[in-house]
Scaffold this motif. Structure first.
Motif, mmCIF file in Angstrom:
data_model
loop_
_atom_site.group_PDB
_atom_site.id
_atom_site.type_symbol
_atom_site.label_atom_id
_atom_site.label_comp_id
_atom_site.label_asym_id
_atom_site.label_seq_id
_atom_site.Cartn_x
_atom_site.Cartn_y
_atom_site.Cartn_z
ATOM 1 N N ILE A 34 6.969 31.292 -4.959
ATOM 2 C CA ILE A 34 8.339 30.834 -5.526
ATOM 3 C C ILE A 34 8.832 31.829 -6.851
ATOM 4 C CG2 ILE A 34 9.393 28.957 -6.574
ATOM 5 C CD1 ILE A 34 7.479 27.158 -5.151
ATOM 6 N N ILE A 35 8.007 32.314 -7.654
ATOM 7 C CA ILE A 35 8.460 33.017 -8.680
ATOM 8 C C ILE A 35 9.027 34.403 -8.369
ATOM 9 C CG2 ILE A 35 7.398 34.142 -10.892
ATOM 10 C CD1 ILE A 35 5.607 31.642 -11.079
ATOM 11 N N CYS A 36 8.259 35.206 -7.650
ATOM 12 C CA CYS A 36 8.552 36.667 -7.398
ATOM 13 C C CYS A 36 9.883 36.590 -6.788
ATOM 14 C CB CYS A 36 7.393 37.189 -6.750
ATOM 15 S SG CYS A 36 5.985 37.452 -7.600
ATOM 16 N N PRO A 37 10.191 36.132 -5.790
ATOM 17 C CA PRO A 37 11.386 36.123 -4.996
ATOM 18 C C PRO A 37 12.865 35.701 -5.897
ATOM 19 C CG PRO A 37 9.805 35.297 -3.494
ATOM 20 C CD PRO A 37 9.372 35.342 -4.667
ATOM 21 N N LEU A 45 -2.934 30.950 -13.806
ATOM 22 C CA LEU A 45 -2.997 30.451 -12.488
ATOM 23 C C LEU A 45 -4.624 31.060 -11.968
ATOM 24 C CD1 LEU A 45 0.550 31.572 -11.267
ATOM 25 C CD2 LEU A 45 -0.621 29.488 -11.291
ATOM 26 N N LEU A 46 -5.181 31.657 -12.897
ATOM 27 C CA LEU A 46 -6.503 32.175 -12.416
ATOM 28 C C LEU A 46 -7.577 31.158 -12.359
ATOM 29 C CD1 LEU A 46 -8.262 34.660 -11.616
ATOM 30 C CD2 LEU A 46 -8.594 35.372 -13.831
ATOM 31 N N THR A 47 -7.519 30.161 -11.588
ATOM 32 C CA THR A 47 -8.299 29.034 -11.569
ATOM 33 C C THR A 47 -9.052 29.204 -9.789
ATOM 34 O OG1 THR A 47 -6.782 27.758 -10.349
ATOM 35 C CG2 THR A 47 -7.108 27.878 -12.608
ATOM 36 N N PRO A 48 -9.922 28.242 -9.652
ATOM 37 C CA PRO A 48 -10.432 28.138 -8.412
ATOM 38 C C PRO A 48 -9.302 27.941 -7.196
ATOM 39 C CG PRO A 48 -11.890 27.333 -9.583
ATOM 40 C CD PRO A 48 -10.985 27.458 -10.600
ATOM 41 N N ASN A 49 -8.403 27.203 -7.664
ATOM 42 C CA ASN A 49 -7.247 26.858 -6.759
ATOM 43 C C ASN A 49 -6.282 27.886 -6.194
ATOM 44 O OD1 ASN A 49 -5.102 25.304 -5.475
ATOM 45 N ND2 ASN A 49 -5.168 23.601 -6.971
ATOM 46 N N LEU A 53 -0.695 30.910 -4.634
ATOM 47 C CA LEU A 53 -0.059 31.288 -3.497
ATOM 48 C C LEU A 53 1.392 30.624 -3.596
ATOM 49 C CD1 LEU A 53 -2.690 31.649 -0.559
ATOM 50 C CD2 LEU A 53 -1.644 33.409 -2.128
ATOM 51 N N ILE A 54 1.356 29.246 -3.876
ATOM 52 C CA ILE A 54 2.559 28.749 -4.089
ATOM 53 C C ILE A 54 3.565 29.152 -5.175
ATOM 54 C CG2 ILE A 54 3.864 26.392 -4.348
ATOM 55 C CD1 ILE A 54 1.323 25.077 -2.723
#
Length: 366
Positions: free
Chosen positions: A332-335, A318-322, A327-328
């Protein structure tokens, strides 16, 4: 005082704090696991420096949540009587819970091939969790629980002014100096215990004394400290970007670590604010709050942190410029992880209660 007897304001805060810890771990053990910002080897490129900063913003509340957890303990325990039988029961309950998850996760990991079950370090962490840093928070909390009756004796033997001065003195050496001189010293495990003692006596102070306009001041202190912490982190990341000096990135997250003054102030302000929130007794909130320690023991087990963040979810991808994608995904993942772990621990609590009921019934018939 147990969960059923407590007003739900601080129980809600426990839930929020543990959710923030899950968010913290998604970044610390996941998205930025290999980054120089988390003191690993991979440098931050110009393309992802903003994403890195956003990740740090998400993660910066992790140590705040730790401080809040301990302050809540100080708040509720400061007026408790020194009953060694009761203390031993709580210590025994803590130890059993830690060993239960440590060994069960080891056995599950061995069964599914997540680990080498013969690896000596893995065996040590599974079967001696308090001695091999399986759960650093649980170890420090156990030590705090052993000394809290003596802290209470000290707190109740001094005046309000002396109590305040004690907090200031410990805070200066434990947070102010390390925040100004981030390479001043390495506090290690003993430093964590000192921080836990500081959090405890702060929680006790909040319980014993009321500050004028406490709720308003707490909110302002929280917001102001969050903005300052975020600003300092941004400055370091921005300087890293324009100078291409990775040292700036390497120092940025130090301001969100355990010995940061910003962390202390955010936690203090949050406690002051939540003290004056009236929720009454909410059974759902209190039930979920009772599982928060289990959420920690499940998702932050050394085996599970590797499996969840790296093997299953591949969070470093997920470490990309996007930034939106990050954030999305994290949103979703953490909750979801929190809910799953909470349900698992809810079942564990019911199981342990059933075993205790059967044991007590059998004991009475003997």
């Amino acid at each position: 005082m147990n969960y059923k007897e407590r007003n739900s304001n601080f129980e809600l805060l426990r839930i929020i704090a543990m959710l923030l810890i899950v968010f913290h771990h998604s970044i610390f053990h996941g998205v930025l696991a290999y980054s120089v910002t988390m003191w690993q080897g991979t440098p931050v490129s110009d393309q992802v420096w903003v994403t890195t900063f956003v990740g740090e913003l998400i993660a910066m509340f992790g140590k705040v949540a730790v401080a809040v957890f301990v302050m809540i303990s100080g708040y509720f325990l400061v007026n408790s009587s020194s009953n060694w039988k009761k203390s031993l029961r709580k210590i025994f309950s803590l130890v059993i819970q830690v060993y239960f998850y440590s060994m069960v996760i080891y056995l599950v990991g061995a069964h599914f091939g997540w680990i080498n079950p013969k690896d000596l370090n893995t065996i040590r962490q599974a079967f001696l969790p308090f001695f091999y840093n399986t759960y650093w928070f649980a170890t420090e909390y156990l030590l705090l629980y052993l000394v809290y009756p003596y802290l209470n004796a000290l707190i109740h033997s001094i005046s309000r002014e002396q109590h305040r001065n004690l907090i200031l003195i410990v805070s200066v050496f434990s947070t102010v100096v390390p925040t100004i001189f981030i390479h001043f010293t390495n506090y290690n495990s003993y430093g964590n215990l000192v921080m836990f003692v500081l959090y405890y006596i702060i929680g006790g102070y909040i319980r014993l004394y009321t500050i004028e306009d406490e709720k308003k001041k707490g909110l302002l202190l929280t917001i102001g400290s969050i903005l300052l912490m975020a600003g300092v982190i941004f400055w370091h990341d921005y300087m890293g970007r324009i100078t291409h000096n990775q040292q700036y990135y390497g120092n940025s997250f130090a301001y969100a670590e355990q010995n940061s003054l910003f962390v202390l102030l955010v936690a203090l302000g949050t406690m002051m604010f939540f003290k004056h929130i009236s929720l009454g007794h909410n059974k759902i909130i209190n039930t979920i709050a009772a599982t928060t320690f289990g959420v920690y023991l499940i998702h932050d087990n050394p085996i599970m942190e590797q499996v969840i963040w790296l093997k299953w979810l591949k969070m470093p991808a997920l470490l990309t410029p996007n930034i939106g994608h990050l954030l999305i995904a994290v949103g979703i993942i953490c909750p979801s992880i929190f809910i799953i772990c909470s349900l698992i621990d809810f079942i564990r609590i019911k199981l342990f209660n059933l075993i205790a009921f059967i044991f007590n019934k059998a004991k009475k018939t003997m």
